[in-house]
Write a protein that holds these residues in place. Sequence first.
Motif, PDB file in Angstrom:
ATOM      1  N   ARG A 148       0.797  -1.230   0.000  1.00 41.65           N
ATOM      2  CA  ARG A 148       0.000   0.000   0.000  1.00 41.65           C
ATOM      3  C   ARG A 148       0.829   1.279   0.000  1.00 41.65           C
ATOM      4  O   ARG A 148       0.398   2.287  -0.558  1.00 41.65           O
ATOM      5  N   GLY A 149       1.971   1.271   0.633  1.00 40.17           N
ATOM      6  CA  GLY A 149       2.717   2.498   0.816  1.00 40.17           C
ATOM      7  C   GLY A 149       3.252   3.082  -0.478  1.00 40.17           C
ATOM      8  O   GLY A 149       3.672   2.360  -1.386  1.00 40.17           O
ATOM      9  N   THR A 150       3.227   4.413  -0.560  1.00 44.37           N
ATOM     10  CA  THR A 150       3.807   5.124  -1.699  1.00 44.37           C
ATOM     11  C   THR A 150       4.608   6.301  -1.171  1.00 44.37           C
ATOM     12  O   THR A 150       4.444   6.722  -0.027  1.00 44.37           O
ATOM     13  N   ASP A 151       5.448   6.851  -2.027  1.00 48.89           N
ATOM     14  CA  ASP A 151       6.209   8.056  -1.704  1.00 48.89           C
ATOM     15  C   ASP A 151       5.476   9.254  -2.297  1.00 48.89           C
ATOM     16  O   ASP A 151       5.056   9.212  -3.469  1.00 48.89           O
ATOM     17  N   PRO A 152       5.302  10.332  -1.524  1.00 47.51           N
ATOM     18  CA  PRO A 152       4.441  11.429  -1.988  1.00 47.51           C
ATOM     19  C   PRO A 152       4.759  11.962  -3.375  1.00 47.51           C
ATOM     20  O   PRO A 152       3.850  12.122  -4.205  1.00 47.51           O
ATOM     21  N   TYR A 153       6.035  12.261  -3.640  1.00 52.60           N
ATOM     22  CA  TYR A 153       6.372  12.957  -4.884  1.00 52.60           C
ATOM     23  C   TYR A 153       6.866  12.035  -5.998  1.00 52.60           C
ATOM     24  O   TYR A 153       7.268  12.524  -7.051  1.00 52.60           O
ATOM     25  N   THR A 154       6.830  10.726  -5.762  1.00 55.60           N
ATOM     26  CA  THR A 154       7.196   9.803  -6.842  1.00 55.60           C
ATOM     27  C   THR A 154       6.046   8.837  -7.103  1.00 55.60           C
ATOM     28  O   THR A 154       5.198   9.095  -7.962  1.00 55.60           O
ATOM     29  N   THR A 155       5.989   7.741  -6.352  1.00 57.80           N
ATOM     30  CA  THR A 155       4.998   6.708  -6.671  1.00 57.80           C
ATOM     31  C   THR A 155       3.560   7.163  -6.441  1.00 57.80           C
ATOM     32  O   THR A 155       2.655   6.771  -7.196  1.00 57.80           O
ATOM     33  N   TYR A 156       3.307   7.971  -5.418  1.00 62.55           N
ATOM     34  CA  TYR A 156       1.943   8.478  -5.179  1.00 62.55           C
ATOM     35  C   TYR A 156       1.454   9.254  -6.399  1.00 62.55           C
ATOM     36  O   TYR A 156       0.363   8.996  -6.921  1.00 62.55           O
ATOM     37  N   GLN A 157       2.270  10.162  -6.893  1.00 58.46           N
ATOM     38  CA  GLN A 157       1.872  10.924  -8.074  1.00 58.46           C
ATOM     39  C   GLN A 157       1.767  10.033  -9.306  1.00 58.46           C
ATOM     40  O   GLN A 157       0.869  10.214 -10.149  1.00 58.46           O
ATOM     41  N   GLU A 158       2.665   9.061  -9.428  1.00 62.80           N
ATOM     42  CA  GLU A 158       2.621   8.170 -10.588  1.00 62.80           C
ATOM     43  C   GLU A 158       1.326   7.360 -10.620  1.00 62.80           C
ATOM     44  O   GLU A 158       0.709   7.197 -11.690  1.00 62.80           O
TER      45      GLU A 158
END
Length: 276
Positions: free
Chosen positions: A123-133
């Motif tokens: 579930r986890g994402t990184d705000p400015y990389t995977t979350y945006q992707e």
Amino acid sequence: MSLTRRQTAAALLALPLALSATPALAHGGGGGGRPRPRTLHIAGDSTAAQKYAGAAPETAWGMALPFFLGRALTVANHAVNGRSSKSFIDEGRLTALLDGVRPGDLVLIQFGHNDEKTEDPARGTDPYTTYQEYLRQYVKGARARRAEPVLITPVERRRFAEDGTAKPTHGEYPAAMRALAAEEGVTLIDMQALSLARWQELGPVGTEAYFNWLEPGESPNYPDGKQDNTHFRPDGAVDVARATARALLDERVLAPRDLRRLDDPVPAAWITWPQA
């Protein structure tokens, strides 16, 4: 997972919503000649998802949103407890949602609560990389179907400092979504900011009635009581749904004729929890 299995999973996920949408669709197009009702498709987590009898009185804003929409609009709530922008896609849920999207529809996209769980690789994402992707995939999918995507920053939790100041809890995820909306030219509803201001207005005591705070014995589903600072009771869900509807009007995504009751009471008794 093979392509055939993935397609099968997506079809199964879409089936209940497709069946529930059939009566509404029957009013548009076809022999009557009237336009098909527009649908607001919700992609999100437990703060938006349909709740069932075993969870009452826990309520989500997606359950209350229809009370503020006119008859020409309907809601397809695909939000599911515990999902992030990543896991919703990985489970085939975005594919299932997009299968039901038609030109002129809206796709409301609210994630963040579970993207923050970076200790969970599912579930986890990184705000400015995977979350945006991942969020870009929702935007592109909606636009490919000539629907309008709307990004919604995650609604705030109930957190207060010792001096009674409402505290933000979502880290950089709201800012990352704002940046993506600006970059992609997508309508943004800043629910994180709107809800934070609302919780500040209500204060630590006033917000208890909005969240799933229960005394022991108050609800048979929570015999020992509950102090849930993330999920709502009916009044909180109605408040957030009303703010969402107002924001859709303010951003000119919807017109005044599309909405109702923006300034009228919506009794908590109108909320129902179907059997699972």
